[in-house]
Design an enzyme around this catalytic site. Structure first.
Site, short mmCIF file in Angstrom:
data_model
loop_
_atom_site.label_atom_id
_atom_site.label_comp_id
_atom_site.label_asym_id
_atom_site.label_seq_id
_atom_site.Cartn_x
_atom_site.Cartn_y
_atom_site.Cartn_z
CD1 TRP A 102 51.80 111.81 62.21
CD2 TRP A 102 52.68 110.08 63.89
NE1 TRP A 102 53.77 111.71 63.29
CE2 TRP A 102 53.52 111.28 64.41
CE3 TRP A 102 52.72 109.12 64.91
CZ2 TRP A 102 53.67 111.22 65.38
CZ3 TRP A 102 52.98 109.04 66.28
CH2 TRP A 102 53.56 110.13 66.57
CG ASP A 169 45.63 110.33 62.68
OD1 ASP A 169 45.27 112.04 63.52
OD2 ASP A 169 47.25 109.71 62.60
CE LYS A 193 51.59 116.01 67.04
NZ LYS A 193 50.66 114.82 66.82
C1 LIG Z 1 51.32 113.34 66.94
C2 LIG Z 1 50.18 112.54 66.12
C3 LIG Z 1 49.77 111.35 66.16
C4 LIG Z 1 50.28 110.48 67.34
O1 LIG Z 1 50.01 110.90 68.62
P1 LIG Z 1 49.44 110.54 69.80
O2 LIG Z 1 48.99 111.64 71.35
O3 LIG Z 1 51.08 111.07 70.52
O4 LIG Z 1 49.59 108.82 70.12
C5 LIG Z 1 49.50 111.09 65.70
N1 LIG Z 1 48.98 111.32 64.49
C6 LIG Z 1 48.90 112.26 63.91
C7 LIG Z 1 48.82 112.31 62.22
C8 LIG Z 1 49.74 112.79 65.17
O5 LIG Z 1 50.21 113.88 63.62
#
Ligand SMILES: *Cc1c(COP(=O)(O)O)cnc(C)c1O
Length: 352
Positions: A102, A169, A193
């Site tokens: 990511w 993030d 998540k």
């Molecule tokens: C799943 C994930 C993403 C991507 O998320 P989307 O909503 O599918 O774009 C980005 N960063 C992390 C840490 C993730 O676990």
């Protein structure tokens, strides 16, 4: 129906009572005899949902004044690009810590709007640890990092100490532990998540970042657009926002982030103790950087694979396969996963 223990990495488990309430709202929302998904997003019933969702984020994370909470579309993946556009400033340069898939994707987007300085990376070691001892440049407009690496199972235990604006993030560990929001200029997290269903992304934006000398930003990618319209510039993802709101209500009712953090620590300790004590398993991530949300591990003897997987199936354990890029196993222990499910997994591991 027998109970399934859902260790899925995302979209992930949510509380059963949230699913129930969400399904009722699909048929009859607020006793309007209308579905949540057929009413105007400008109706007072939906505006109240959006307002409650935003204020629950503020309350549960102790967001100080001077920040705006947004629920937008496009996933955390669009957040990578929005970050770059909204955070780049006079230096035309950003700093990234690369701790996995990511982060790699995030810094790729940043390269579209400025120079990217990858100040630390654990790529050479298969992203099995969090890099330490890096220097943060003072001439970068911001530092970006991924708090929890969903795929590799590593997690920052400390917030990087920096004088430049900080972006995180937090897709896979937001609401799992207490955080000091005041240390950040921007936080974002895809809902699926640990917060709700796929379809919305939460952004916590320090209002001050809008005051920098800004590049031209496409309307939909500009935080200012969405802040001015209270997250309602265009039609919001009403269902995803509603279910996220229900889940945040559930979290508040159950003692908030402080209480869930204790349970999350217990769950992780239980599973990691088994990984460490059972010679049939070994952990993937460096011990000091292990994630409390996603535990990655492998069998020490691959010939046990078939037996182990049939035992998992027998025990109604779902979603334990590692990401295709890592293999092995990954147990995701998000907020809604009960301690009891971890115990069931540990019992299977012991019985192997
Ligand atoms: C799943 C994930 C993403 C991507 O998320 P989307 O909503 O599918 O774009 C980005 N960063 C992390 C840490 C993730 O676990």
């Amino acid at each position: 129906m027998s109970k399934v223990h859902n260790f899925s990495a995302g979209p992930c488990i949510l509380p059963q009572e949230v699913f129930k309430e969400a399904s009722e709202a699909i048929l009859n929302f607020n006793n309007l005899n209308l579905s949540l998904i057929e009413i105007s997003h400008r109706s007072k019933d939906f505006v109240a949902v959006m307002e409650e969702a935003r204020s629950l984020v503020k309350e549960l994370l102790n967001v100080p004044d001077g920040y705006t909470v947004l629920f937008l579309q496009g996933g955390a993946s669009l957040g990578f690009l929005m970050t770059a556009y909204n955070m780049i400033g006079d230096h035309k340069k950003s700093a990234y810590i690369n701790t996995g898939t990511w982060s790699s994707k995030a810094l790729k987007e940043a390269a579209l709007v400025g120079e990217v300085d990858v100040i630390a990376s654990s790529k050479e070691d298969g992203f099995n640890h969090i890099p330490k001892g890096y220097t943060i440049p003072t001439d970068a407009d911001y530092l970006h990092y991924t708090t929890n690496n969903t795929i590799f199972g590593t997690q920052f235990k400390e917030i990087p100490n920096t004088s430049i604006p900080l972006v995180a993030d937090m897709s896979s560990d937001i609401f799992s532990q207490q955080i000091d929001v005041s240390k950040f200029d921007l936080i974002y997290a895809g809902a699926q998540k640990n917060m709700g269903p796929a379809g919305t992304t939460v952004f916590i934006v320090k209002d001050e970042i809008l005051k920098r000398n800004r590049v031209d930003i496409p309307t939909m990618l500009d935080f200012e657009t969405h802040i001015k319209k209270d997250s309602m510039f265009n039609t919001p993802p009403v269902f995803a926002v509603y279910v996220s709101m229900l889940n945040l209500r559930w979290l508040k009712k159950n003692g908030g982030v402080e209480a869930i953090e204790k349970v999350n620590n217990e769950k992780a300790a239980l599973l990691y103790a088994e990984i460490d004590n059972n010679p049939k398993f070994k952990g993937y991530a460096a011990v000091e950087d292990r994630s409390n949300m996603n535990a990655t591990f492998n069998l020490t003897d691959e010939s046990l694979k078939e037996k182990f997987e049939s035992m998992l199936k027998e025990a109604n354990i779902n979603g334990l396969n590692g990401h295709r890029s890592v293999g092995g196993y990954r147990a995701s222990m998000y907020n809604a996963l009960p301690l009891e499910s971890v115990q069931v997994l540990v019992d299977v591991m012991k019985a192997l």
